[in-house]
Enzyme design. Sequence first.
Site, PDB file in Angstrom:
ATOM      1  N   ASN A  95       0.833  -1.208   0.000  1.00  0.00           N
ATOM      2  CA  ASN A  95       0.000   0.000   0.000  1.00  0.00           C
ATOM      3  C   ASN A  95       0.863   1.251   0.000  1.00  0.00           C
ATOM      4  OD1 ASN A  95      -2.033  -1.841   0.157  1.00  0.00           O
ATOM      5  ND2 ASN A  95      -2.423  -1.558   2.337  1.00  0.00           N
ATOM      6  N   ASP A  97      -0.618   4.181   1.084  1.00  0.00           N
ATOM      7  CA  ASP A  97      -1.169   5.121   2.083  1.00  0.00           C
ATOM      8  C   ASP A  97      -0.298   5.090   3.342  1.00  0.00           C
ATOM      9  OD1 ASP A  97      -3.527   2.525   2.482  1.00  0.00           O
ATOM     10  OD2 ASP A  97      -2.134   3.105   4.071  1.00  0.00           O
ATOM     11  N   HIS A 112       5.943  -0.553  -2.661  1.00  0.00           N
ATOM     12  CA  HIS A 112       5.434   0.091  -3.881  1.00  0.00           C
ATOM     13  C   HIS A 112       5.425   1.604  -3.766  1.00  0.00           C
ATOM     14  CE1 HIS A 112       3.113  -3.845  -4.968  1.00  0.00           C
ATOM     15  NE2 HIS A 112       4.424  -3.912  -5.241  1.00  0.00           N
ATOM     16  N   CYS A 120      11.957  13.820  -6.743  1.00  0.00           N
ATOM     17  CA  CYS A 120      12.549  14.746  -7.724  1.00  0.00           C
ATOM     18  C   CYS A 120      12.994  13.965  -8.955  1.00  0.00           C
ATOM     19  CB  CYS A 120      13.760  15.441  -7.085  1.00  0.00           C
ATOM     20  SG  CYS A 120      14.722  16.419  -8.267  1.00  0.00           S
ATOM     21  N   CYS A 142      10.828  20.571  -7.004  1.00  0.00           N
ATOM     22  CA  CYS A 142      11.575  20.088  -5.847  1.00  0.00           C
ATOM     23  C   CYS A 142      12.201  21.232  -5.064  1.00  0.00           C
ATOM     24  CB  CYS A 142      12.699  19.141  -6.316  1.00  0.00           C
ATOM     25  SG  CYS A 142      14.058  20.026  -7.113  1.00  0.00           S
ATOM     26  N   GLY A 182      -5.084  -9.004   3.216  1.00  0.00           N
ATOM     27  CA  GLY A 182      -5.765  -8.138   2.253  1.00  0.00           C
ATOM     28  C   GLY A 182      -5.073  -7.985   0.923  1.00  0.00           C
ATOM     29  N   SER A 184      -4.820  -9.696  -3.220  1.00  0.00           N
ATOM     30  CA  SER A 184      -5.413 -10.630  -4.188  1.00  0.00           C
ATOM     31  C   SER A 184      -4.366 -11.557  -4.794  1.00  0.00           C
ATOM     32  CB  SER A 184      -6.093  -9.841  -5.320  1.00  0.00           C
ATOM     33  OG  SER A 184      -5.094  -9.099  -6.032  1.00  0.00           O
ATOM     34  N   GLU A 210     -11.824 -12.731   0.601  1.00  0.00           N
ATOM     35  CA  GLU A 210     -12.206 -13.920  -0.192  1.00  0.00           C
ATOM     36  C   GLU A 210     -10.925 -14.650  -0.585  1.00  0.00           C
ATOM     37  OE1 GLU A 210     -14.224 -11.819  -3.271  1.00  0.00           O
ATOM     38  OE2 GLU A 210     -12.361 -11.077  -4.136  1.00  0.00           O
ATOM     39  N   ALA A 226     -10.440  -7.865   7.500  1.00  0.00           N
ATOM     40  CA  ALA A 226      -9.221  -7.750   8.311  1.00  0.00           C
ATOM     41  C   ALA A 226      -9.498  -7.075   9.648  1.00  0.00           C
ATOM     42  CB  ALA A 226      -8.181  -6.956   7.523  1.00  0.00           C
TER      43      ALA A 226
HETATM   44  C1  BV8 Z   1       8.830  -5.580 -11.085  1.00  0.00           C
HETATM   45  C2  BV8 Z   1       1.600   1.329  -7.221  1.00  0.00           C
HETATM   46  C3  BV8 Z   1      11.057  -6.265 -11.647  1.00  0.00           C
HETATM   47  C4  BV8 Z   1       0.562   1.920  -8.066  1.00  0.00           C
HETATM   48  C5  BV8 Z   1       1.547  -1.000  -7.699  1.00  0.00           C
HETATM   49  C6  BV8 Z   1       6.804 -11.949 -12.211  1.00  0.00           C
HETATM   50  C7  BV8 Z   1       7.936 -11.526 -11.512  1.00  0.00           C
HETATM   51  C8  BV8 Z   1       8.250 -10.178 -11.463  1.00  0.00           C
HETATM   52  C9  BV8 Z   1       7.431  -9.228 -12.082  1.00  0.00           C
HETATM   53  C10 BV8 Z   1       6.321  -9.632 -12.759  1.00  0.00           C
HETATM   54  C11 BV8 Z   1       5.995 -10.989 -12.828  1.00  0.00           C
HETATM   55  N1  BV8 Z   1       4.866 -11.098 -13.559  1.00  0.00           N
HETATM   56  C12 BV8 Z   1       4.447  -9.850 -13.924  1.00  0.00           C
HETATM   57  C13 BV8 Z   1       5.317  -8.946 -13.476  1.00  0.00           C
HETATM   58  C14 BV8 Z   1       5.228  -7.511 -13.710  1.00  0.00           C
HETATM   59  C15 BV8 Z   1       4.348  -6.767 -12.714  1.00  0.00           C
HETATM   60  C16 BV8 Z   1       3.157  -7.538 -12.247  1.00  0.00           C
HETATM   61  O1  BV8 Z   1       3.171  -8.130 -11.175  1.00  0.00           O
HETATM   62  N2  BV8 Z   1       2.109  -7.521 -13.044  1.00  0.00           N
HETATM   63  C17 BV8 Z   1       0.898  -8.249 -12.646  1.00  0.00           C
HETATM   64  C18 BV8 Z   1      -0.304  -7.321 -12.640  1.00  0.00           C
HETATM   65  C19 BV8 Z   1       0.745  -9.412 -13.589  1.00  0.00           C
HETATM   66  N3  BV8 Z   1       5.139  -6.370 -11.562  1.00  0.00           N
HETATM   67  C20 BV8 Z   1       5.855  -5.245 -11.629  1.00  0.00           C
HETATM   68  O2  BV8 Z   1       5.927  -4.542 -12.608  1.00  0.00           O
HETATM   69  C21 BV8 Z   1       6.634  -4.862 -10.368  1.00  0.00           C
HETATM   70  N4  BV8 Z   1       8.002  -4.582 -10.734  1.00  0.00           N
HETATM   71  O3  BV8 Z   1       8.439  -6.707 -11.207  1.00  0.00           O
HETATM   72  O4  BV8 Z   1      10.159  -5.200 -11.308  1.00  0.00           O
HETATM   73  C22 BV8 Z   1      11.473  -7.018 -10.420  1.00  0.00           C
HETATM   74  C23 BV8 Z   1      11.094  -8.356 -10.260  1.00  0.00           C
HETATM   75  C24 BV8 Z   1      11.481  -9.043  -9.114  1.00  0.00           C
HETATM   76  C25 BV8 Z   1      12.236  -8.397  -8.149  1.00  0.00           C
HETATM   77  C26 BV8 Z   1      12.585  -7.072  -8.332  1.00  0.00           C
HETATM   78  C27 BV8 Z   1      12.201  -6.383  -9.466  1.00  0.00           C
HETATM   79  C28 BV8 Z   1       6.079  -3.597  -9.748  1.00  0.00           C
HETATM   80  C29 BV8 Z   1       4.708  -3.854  -9.174  1.00  0.00           C
HETATM   81  C30 BV8 Z   1       4.212  -2.621  -8.420  1.00  0.00           C
HETATM   82  C31 BV8 Z   1       3.156  -1.935  -9.229  1.00  0.00           C
HETATM   83  N5  BV8 Z   1       2.593  -0.864  -8.445  1.00  0.00           N
HETATM   84  N6  BV8 Z   1       1.140  -0.002  -6.940  1.00  0.00           N
HETATM   85  C32 BV8 Z   1      -0.475   2.502  -7.179  1.00  0.00           C
HETATM   86  O5  BV8 Z   1      -0.692   2.032  -6.033  1.00  0.00           O
HETATM   87  O6  BV8 Z   1      -1.063   3.452  -7.669  1.00  0.00           O
HETATM   88  S1  BV8 Z   1       0.726  -2.485  -7.617  1.00  0.00           S
HETATM   89  C33 BV8 Z   1      -0.846  -2.318  -6.976  1.00  0.00           C
HETATM   90  O7  BV8 Z   1      -1.300  -3.669  -6.794  1.00  0.00           O
HETATM   91  C34 BV8 Z   1      -0.960  -1.718  -5.594  1.00  0.00           C
HETATM   92  O8  BV8 Z   1       0.257  -1.357  -5.008  1.00  0.00           O
HETATM   93  C35 BV8 Z   1      -1.565  -2.853  -4.782  1.00  0.00           C
HETATM   94  O9  BV8 Z   1      -1.234  -2.835  -3.445  1.00  0.00           O
HETATM   95  C36 BV8 Z   1      -0.973  -3.979  -5.474  1.00  0.00           C
HETATM   96  C37 BV8 Z   1      -1.459  -5.341  -5.185  1.00  0.00           C
HETATM   97  O10 BV8 Z   1      -2.858  -5.324  -5.178  1.00  0.00           O
HETATM   98  P1  BV8 Z   1      -3.564  -5.734  -3.798  1.00  0.00           P
HETATM   99  O11 BV8 Z   1      -2.941  -4.954  -2.697  1.00  0.00           O
HETATM  100  O12 BV8 Z   1      -3.543  -7.198  -3.683  1.00  0.00           O
HETATM  101  O13 BV8 Z   1      -5.008  -5.139  -4.038  1.00  0.00           O
HETATM  102  P2  BV8 Z   1      -6.217  -5.834  -4.819  1.00  0.00           P
HETATM  103  O14 BV8 Z   1      -7.264  -4.796  -5.009  1.00  0.00           O
HETATM  104  O15 BV8 Z   1      -5.684  -6.567  -6.006  1.00  0.00           O
HETATM  105  O16 BV8 Z   1      -6.740  -6.942  -3.786  1.00  0.00           O
HETATM  106  C38 BV8 Z   1      -7.307  -6.533  -2.548  1.00  0.00           C
HETATM  107  C39 BV8 Z   1      -7.631  -7.806  -1.795  1.00  0.00           C
HETATM  108  O17 BV8 Z   1      -8.131  -7.437  -0.501  1.00  0.00           O
HETATM  109  C40 BV8 Z   1      -8.716  -8.661  -2.462  1.00  0.00           C
HETATM  110  O18 BV8 Z   1      -8.288 -10.013  -2.468  1.00  0.00           O
HETATM  111  C41 BV8 Z   1      -9.934  -8.492  -1.546  1.00  0.00           C
HETATM  112  O19 BV8 Z   1     -10.693  -9.673  -1.450  1.00  0.00           O
HETATM  113  C42 BV8 Z   1      -9.289  -8.189  -0.216  1.00  0.00           C
HETATM  114  N7  BV8 Z   1     -10.106  -7.357   0.679  1.00  0.00           N
HETATM  115  C43 BV8 Z   1     -10.963  -6.355   0.343  1.00  0.00           C
HETATM  116  N8  BV8 Z   1     -11.497  -5.831   1.476  1.00  0.00           N
HETATM  117  C44 BV8 Z   1     -10.949  -6.508   2.526  1.00  0.00           C
HETATM  118  C45 BV8 Z   1     -10.059  -7.475   2.022  1.00  0.00           C
HETATM  119  N9  BV8 Z   1      -9.378  -8.328   2.812  1.00  0.00           N
HETATM  120  C46 BV8 Z   1      -9.553  -8.191   4.147  1.00  0.00           C
HETATM  121  N10 BV8 Z   1     -10.372  -7.287   4.706  1.00  0.00           N
HETATM  122  C47 BV8 Z   1     -11.087  -6.433   3.932  1.00  0.00           C
HETATM  123  N11 BV8 Z   1     -11.915  -5.527   4.517  1.00  0.00           N
END
Ligand code: BV8
Length: 240
Positions: A95, A97, A112, A120, A142, A182, A184, A210, A226
């Site tokens: 997160n 926040d 993240h 900057c 900056c 929390g 996915s 879920e 949570a």
């Molecule tokens: C990178 C900033 C190289 C933006 C975000 C394999 C290996 C490495 C990389 C990849 C790979 N496959 C694909 C990739 C590339 C990519 C990636 O993962 N793509 C995905 C979509 C396929 N990854 C990257 O590009 C990353 N960089 O890999 O660099 C590297 C590799 C290895 C080591 C070093 C370097 C960069 C990823 C970061 C992207 N930026 N955020 C912004 O926030 O504006 S990601 C974004 O998704 C958010 O940060 C968020 O936190 C994150 C994950 O999502 P979740 O937190 O899980 O949120 P979501 O809504 O999906 O799910 C919420 C869950 O909560 C649900 O399950 C729901 O049921 C549950 N929930 C809801 N309410 C509640 C609850 N649970 C409990 N209580 C509740 N009340």
Amino acid sequence: MDKTSVSQKRIVVLTGAGVSAESGVRTFRDNNGLWEDHAVEDVATPGAWRKNAGLVWRFYQARRRQLLEVKPNDAHIALARLQANVEHFTLITQNVDDLHERGGCTEVHHMHGQLRTLRCEASGQSEVRMDGLDLTDEFLTCTCCEQPSRLRPDIVWFGEMPMKMAEIYDAVEACDLFIVVGSSGHVYPAANLVHIANQNGANTVLVNLEHPINSEAFEEVHIGKAGEVLPSLVEKLIAK
Ligand code: BV8
């Protein structure tokens, strides 16, 4: 789970957007999630910033302004209570926040990035910029360069290297108990951390509304909110 007292255990917690959902912060992939209104490639990639910095800036400024309207929920507070009661605790969050800090957690690893700081574009230095004038939709410059440079969101976009990965891998490889709250399980490398914990013999626990796509990787799964599940789970852990 083995009988070592939890105060001696090395505990690592990884949180995702679900831990802030009960504070009113939108998640990404749920109904009404952020990615429903905004295509990731339009607002959360370096290419988007190059192509349409104004759109990206307004997307993040709106989320930065929302920080002033939300507050920590019982899940953030429960994690701070856990941190205060065990010797070895590492909090990693996806997160951006500041609700973990405001809920009482310290040394939070924001893999993240963060909304509170801006980066900057020339020096790469980050600075906290949360005053009124910092939250309009006008670009900001900056305070670190002779010739002020434009500031960008201090966020790790898709395709960028997550932050603190060395410390994160060290902590996950050495932990006895790995708890995910929390998330996915869609985003890497965060979604891979549970597999590293398993490979190193840690107990793995999930708290989620879920079943996420990596649910099978967890030994213990608590389905629920949570803010409702964590307080009693933390009390049980502290009592051990
Ligand atoms: C990178 C900033 C190289 C933006 C975000 C394999 C290996 C490495 C990389 C990849 C790979 N496959 C694909 C990739 C590339 C990519 C990636 O993962 N793509 C995905 C979509 C396929 N990854 C990257 O590009 C990353 N960089 O890999 O660099 C590297 C590799 C290895 C080591 C070093 C370097 C960069 C990823 C970061 C992207 N930026 N955020 C912004 O926030 O504006 S990601 C974004 O998704 C958010 O940060 C968020 O936190 C994150 C994950 O999502 P979740 O937190 O899980 O949120 P979501 O809504 O999906 O799910 C919420 C869950 O909560 C649900 O399950 C729901 O049921 C549950 N929930 C809801 N309410 C509640 C609850 N649970 C409990 N209580 C509740 N009340």
